[in-house]
Write a protein that holds these residues in place. Structure first.
Motif, PDB file in Angstrom:
ATOM      1  N   ALA A 287       3.568 -23.628  11.039  1.00 57.37           N
ATOM      2  CA  ALA A 287       3.575 -22.288  11.639  1.00 57.37           C
ATOM      3  C   ALA A 287       3.238 -21.217  10.613  1.00 57.37           C
ATOM      4  N   MET A 288       3.584 -21.443   9.368  1.00 57.05           N
ATOM      5  CA  MET A 288       3.298 -20.470   8.316  1.00 57.05           C
ATOM      6  C   MET A 288       1.792 -20.235   8.202  1.00 57.05           C
ATOM      7  N   GLY A 289       1.018 -21.312   8.194  1.00 58.82           N
ATOM      8  CA  GLY A 289      -0.430 -21.183   8.121  1.00 58.82           C
ATOM      9  C   GLY A 289      -1.011 -20.490   9.339  1.00 58.82           C
ATOM     10  N   ARG A 290      -0.501 -20.830  10.527  1.00 63.80           N
ATOM     11  CA  ARG A 290      -1.003 -20.200  11.759  1.00 63.80           C
ATOM     12  C   ARG A 290      -0.731 -18.710  11.753  1.00 63.80           C
ATOM     13  N   LEU A 291       0.477 -18.329  11.339  1.00 65.30           N
ATOM     14  CA  LEU A 291       0.843 -16.913  11.334  1.00 65.30           C
ATOM     15  C   LEU A 291      -0.012 -16.121  10.348  1.00 65.30           C
ATOM     16  N   LEU A 292      -0.249 -16.686   9.175  1.00 64.43           N
ATOM     17  CA  LEU A 292      -1.085 -16.000   8.191  1.00 64.43           C
ATOM     18  C   LEU A 292      -2.523 -15.885   8.680  1.00 64.43           C
ATOM     19  N   ARG A 293      -3.021 -16.918   9.366  1.00 60.67           N
ATOM     20  CA  ARG A 293      -4.378 -16.850   9.909  1.00 60.67           C
ATOM     21  C   ARG A 293      -4.479 -15.779  10.988  1.00 60.67           C
ATOM     22  N   ASP A 294      -3.478 -15.742  11.895  1.00 60.31           N
ATOM     23  CA  ASP A 294      -3.480 -14.723  12.948  1.00 60.31           C
ATOM     24  C   ASP A 294      -3.451 -13.319  12.346  1.00 60.31           C
ATOM     25  N   ALA A 295      -2.649 -13.148  11.293  1.00 67.15           N
ATOM     26  CA  ALA A 295      -2.563 -11.834  10.645  1.00 67.15           C
ATOM     27  C   ALA A 295      -3.884 -11.479   9.987  1.00 67.15           C
ATOM     28  N   SER A 296      -4.516 -12.440   9.308  1.00 70.60           N
ATOM     29  CA  SER A 296      -5.765 -12.154   8.597  1.00 70.60           C
ATOM     30  C   SER A 296      -6.905 -11.848   9.558  1.00 70.60           C
ATOM     31  N   GLU A 297      -6.791 -12.292  10.803  1.00 70.79           N
ATOM     32  CA  GLU A 297      -7.832 -12.038  11.801  1.00 70.79           C
ATOM     33  C   GLU A 297      -7.416 -10.961  12.800  1.00 70.79           C
ATOM     34  N   ASN A 298      -6.384 -10.184  12.432  1.00 67.47           N
ATOM     35  CA  ASN A 298      -5.953  -8.996  13.191  1.00 67.47           C
ATOM     36  C   ASN A 298      -5.538  -9.313  14.623  1.00 67.47           C
ATOM     37  N   ARG A 299      -4.944 -10.456  14.859  1.00 67.12           N
ATOM     38  CA  ARG A 299      -4.440 -10.801  16.185  1.00 67.12           C
ATOM     39  C   ARG A 299      -2.992 -10.327  16.287  1.00 67.12           C
ATOM     40  N   ALA A 300      -2.813  -9.047  16.420  1.00 68.92           N
ATOM     41  CA  ALA A 300      -1.483  -8.439  16.324  1.00 68.92           C
ATOM     42  C   ALA A 300      -0.511  -8.989  17.367  1.00 68.92           C
ATOM     43  N   ASP A 301      -0.923  -9.058  18.621  1.00 70.09           N
ATOM     44  CA  ASP A 301      -0.017  -9.514  19.674  1.00 70.09           C
ATOM     45  C   ASP A 301       0.334 -10.988  19.508  1.00 70.09           C
TER      46      ASP A 301
END
Length: 443
Positions: free
Chosen positions: A320-334
């Protein structure tokens, strides 16, 4: 020469005096200001005097005091220049140097561990310490099979000094906090207390080091020395020949060295869990050695001191750590907010604006949004000041974020690693390295 164990009352009194000394110097500074001296000059003088007392005390007492000082040294890059400049010399000294114990004390501890005939196993022992740290020191020697070895010997009374210091530091942590505004000093001391028992047992350290040594055997970029012998108070490893630690690169390294060893540091940090199931959780400069190639160019990164490791649940970083960082880096705020709620970073019922949360997390995200990212003291200070400015809309966001226990040591190690990269002023392909080694980050 270190005289351990010291009387507990003396150590306690010196640590207890730290916040009192800061308060006294602050009052002295106020008197200077009333006398007409410029505020910025007074502030610098107070900080300089505070640094000299604080870090001299931490270095001389060793034990938990020294370990606390080393932990602070990695975070130096986060402080405003006006605060960090007076501390830097003292902090750097804590990263790579320490007082030593006598040769006879060293021999006595070795004899207790290897027996009275220890000279048959260690055929030569250099009486001068090659290195020293918070609870022990290292001597060069020769093992019975002819190998050159590093003999790490724990100070007599190190357990009493370490645990006693940390108990006292826990009592005075809030009084020390003004010296490092914005850093959670009580939480840092609590973490050191949690890890203390493992760090006192060199048998556990030897087991962890050997796992890393086997996992990185033959690696062209990372070198971990093989363990030869381990007991509770003596650890013998193959000697690692180097030109110095990362403290040298921080002080005088070329741009090529800074970038090269910074990249290797990131590679080791993220490859370690995948290969060993453990995270090397003590990222301060003295634990990393630079090994140039035969032509003199930057070569492998040597890694020492495995007393502080995080044995990760499942044997790897949380997916989950990797997924969350990827979502943040790609501006998927929601999507990021939903994932943080699921992992327990945002508690049920706490209202959080997704875009504001993404902006708050930008210090963790920015390094992975570019092909190569230049870490620097200026960048880290900018993030530190932004998040700790009471006038900033991000200031209250910290109260809405929860850090789940399974992420605590990962978070601290991440921050320490970023602090070290900023001290190095290293430019690294951070995103590509995460895609290579962090589970869940690459799609």
């Amino acid at each position: 020469m270190v005289d351990l164990p010291r009387k507990a009352v003396t150590r306690t009194a010196r640590l207890a005096a730290l916040p009192l000394g800061y308060a006294g110097r602050t009052a002295w500074g106020m008197g200077k200001r009333l006398g007409g001296k410029p505020a910025e000059v007074v502030l610098s003088e107070v900080q300089q005097r505070t640094a000299e007392q604080l870090f001299r005390t931490l270095g001389e007492l060793k034990g938990g005091a020294m370990k606390f000082g080393q932990a602070l040294s990695v975070l130096e890059a986060a402080l405003p220049e006006s605060a960090s400049a007076p501390y830097r010399e003292q902090l750097t000294a804590l990263q790579d140097n320490a007082p030593t114990m006598s040769t006879q004390q060293v021999r006595d501890v070795i004899a207790e561990s290897l027996g009275p005939d220890w000279r048959k196993q260690i055929t030569w022992l250099d009486g001068a310490a090659a290195a020293a740290a918070s609870i022990g020191q290292v001597h060069r020697g020769t093992w019975q099979d002819g190998r050159e070895v590093a003999i790490k010997v724990q100070f007599p009374g190190a357990d009493e000094a370490l645990l006693g210091d940390l108990r006292q530091l826990a009592r005075v942590a809030r009084g020390i906090s003004p010296v490092f505004p914005g850093l959670d000093i009580p939480a840092l001391v609590a973490e050191l207390q949690d890890r203390a028992a493992e760090e006192l047992d060199y048998t556990l350290e030897g087991e962890a080091q050997q796992v890393f040594a086997e996992a990185f055997a033959g690696d062209p970029e990372i070198l971990v020395p093989q363990v030869v012998f381990a007991s509770e108070r003596v650890l013998v490893s193959e000697w690692l020949e180097s030109e110095g630690s990362l403290a040298r690169v921080i002080a005088e390294g070329t741009e090529e060295e800074r970038d090269h060893y910074g990249e290797q540091l990131v590679k080791f940090t993220f490859a370690g869990p995948a290969r060993t199931g453990m995270l090397h959780a003590d990222p301060h400069p003295g634990n990393f050695r630079t090994i140039p190639d035969e032509d003199g160019t930057p070569g492998r990164l040597g890694v020492l001191d495995f007393g502080a490791v995080a044995r990760l649940p499942g044997g790897a970083f949380p997916e989950a750590m990797g997924r969350l960082l990827r979502d943040a880096s790609e501006n998927r705020a929601d999507v990021l907010l939903a994932g943080l709620r699921e992992e327990g970073f945002v508690r049920p019922g706490v209202r959080v604006d997704a875009d504001a949360l993404l902006e708050y997390l930008s210090p963790f995200v920015e390094p992975m949004t570019a092909e190569r990212f230049r870490f620097s003291r200026a960048w880290m200070r900018e993030q530190y000041e932004r998040l700790n400015d009471p006038r900033s809309p991000h200031f209250t966001m910290a109260t809405k974020i929860n850090l789940p226990p399974e992420y605590l040591l990962i978070h601290r190690t991440w921050l320490g690693g970023v602090g070290l990269l900023c001290q190095l002023e290293a430019e690294v392909p951070f995103r590509a390295l995460l895609e290579e080694s962090l589970p869940g980050f690459a799609e």
